[in-house]
Enzyme design. Structure first.
Site: not given
Ligand code: PGA
Ligand code: ZN
Length: 371
Positions: A189, A295
């Site tokens: 990230e 998400k």
């Molecule tokens: P991921 O991690 O996109 O790899 O699931 C992000 C998070 O856990 O917030």
């Molecule tokens: Zn997370």
């Protein structure tokens, strides 16, 4: 609107792994959406399918969808929800979300509106909030190649998004980069990544910014396979001024989240709640969280994302609209967050193209709104 054509393209995400882009054609217009993917994936997330499987199912799906005429994004999403199966396993949550967003973009285009404006109108959300930012400064866990067990070490802004805030964040990044142990890399990230003396040391560096920012962490406890003394960990984190804690325990340990909330931490569900309204109801009943990660690809449609956010807000929980670790350059997460009044965005540091795409969309929208 009647759907004339749907295409699924295999593209790359920011980790160089394959993901999908979905294109819909209707009434002479075409719109696309591409879908990110996680590495720290909760087992209660909706199921994604690989591109080949989606392409195999496509001719039959297209034949059926051509018989319908959809006038709103919610009508379209209802059609998807009915056909995708309980966990989106029949169509794939990634395909379903690509369709949901591309179709909303078509409606926005037809109405000569920006996506966030269209969604605000359709969902009758008339307020604008200025979101704060959760910034993943130092990385560990499965996103990184160092010795830290915790996945993300954050600074959380006390103020909403503004030009000044961008400058402040960039200042912090420049400042901390000089001080962190070397050699220093960046993780999936874009967070700084290096070895530390222990899991706590990164917070000592972050504490120098505590006048202007709050401290937090995505522990991502579900991904930690070794035995740790959690009681001791949270006593230490409190001492280090850590306030926000995402996924401090494993994905089904609602009661342990509740205990931590009682101790005064701002507890956040990600793998715990997976943007799923049924999981959120349990978290609310057990008083497990102060806030939730949003998400959309954990659930698959804009409509279900909206319903999740609505229930969270009705229960005074804050919402953090979040990228995934494997991203594309698409920026729809910002439009969804603005449309549904996100309290926070978690979109990484603005130093890698796929994260910059989100920062730039925020800048664009805020300029347009004259903030
Ligand atoms: P991921 O991690 O996109 O790899 O699931 C992000 C998070 O856990 O917030
Ligand atoms: Zn997370």
């Amino acid at each position: 609107m009647k759907i004339e054509e749907i295409k699924v393209n295999k593209i790359l995400d920011s980790r160089g792994e394959s993901t999908i882009e979905v294109e819909i054609e209707s009434e002479g217009f075409k719109e696309k959406a591409s879908i990110p993917s996680g590495k720290s994936v909760g087992s209660h997330e909706a199921i994604c399918l690989d591109c080949d499987k989606i392409e195999k199912n496509l001719p039959e799906f297209l034949k059926e969808i051509k018989n319908f005429d959809f006038s709103t994004s919610q009508e379209f999403d209802n059609f998807l929800i009915e056909r995708a199966g309980n966990n989106k396993e029949k169509l794939g949550a990634n395909f379903v979300l690509g369709l949901s967003i591309a179709f909303a973009r078509l409606l926005a285009k037809l109405n000569k509106e920006e996506l966030f404006v269209y969604l605000k109108r359709e969902y009758e959300s008339d307020k604008f909030s200025v979101p704060k930012l959760v910034i993943n400064i130092i990385g560990g866990g499965v996103h990184s190649f160092n010795n830290l067990d915790f996945q993300e070490y954050w600074l959380v802004t006390k103020e909403g998004f503004s030009e000044k805030l961008i400058a402040d964040v960039l200042n912090v990044i420049n400042n901390i980069e000089k001080k962190l142990p070397k050699p220093l890399g960046r993780n999936d990230e874009g967070a700084f990544c290096t070895n530390f003396s222990d899991n706590y040391e990164p917070f000592i560096y972050l504490n120098q910014f505590k006048e202007n920012f709050e401290l937090g962490a995505d522990i991502a406890a579900n991904q930690i396979k070794k035995e740790l003394n959690w009681k001791e960990i949270y006593t230490n984190l409190k001492r280090l001024n850590v306030l926000y804690l995402e996924d401090p325990y494993k994905e089904d340990e609602f009661e342990k989240f509740t205990e931590l909330k009682k101790e005064g931490f701002k507890v956040i569900g990600d793998d715990l709640t997976v943007t799923n309204i049924e999981r959120l109801k349990i978290a609310i009943e057990k008083d497990s969280v102060n806030g939730v990660i949003v998400k959309p690809n954990q659930i698959g449609t804009i409509k279900e994302t909206f319903e999740f956010v609505k229930l969270a807000k009705e229960n005074n929980l804050f919402t953090i609209f979040s990228h995934r670790s494997g991203e594309t350059n698409d920026n729809w997460i910002i439009d969804l967050g603005i449309a549904f009044e996100a309290d926070y965005f978690k979109i990484g540091v603005p130093l890698q193209g796929e994260r910059v795409a989100k920062w730039n969309r925020l800048i664009e929208i805020f300029k347009r709104l004259n903030f």
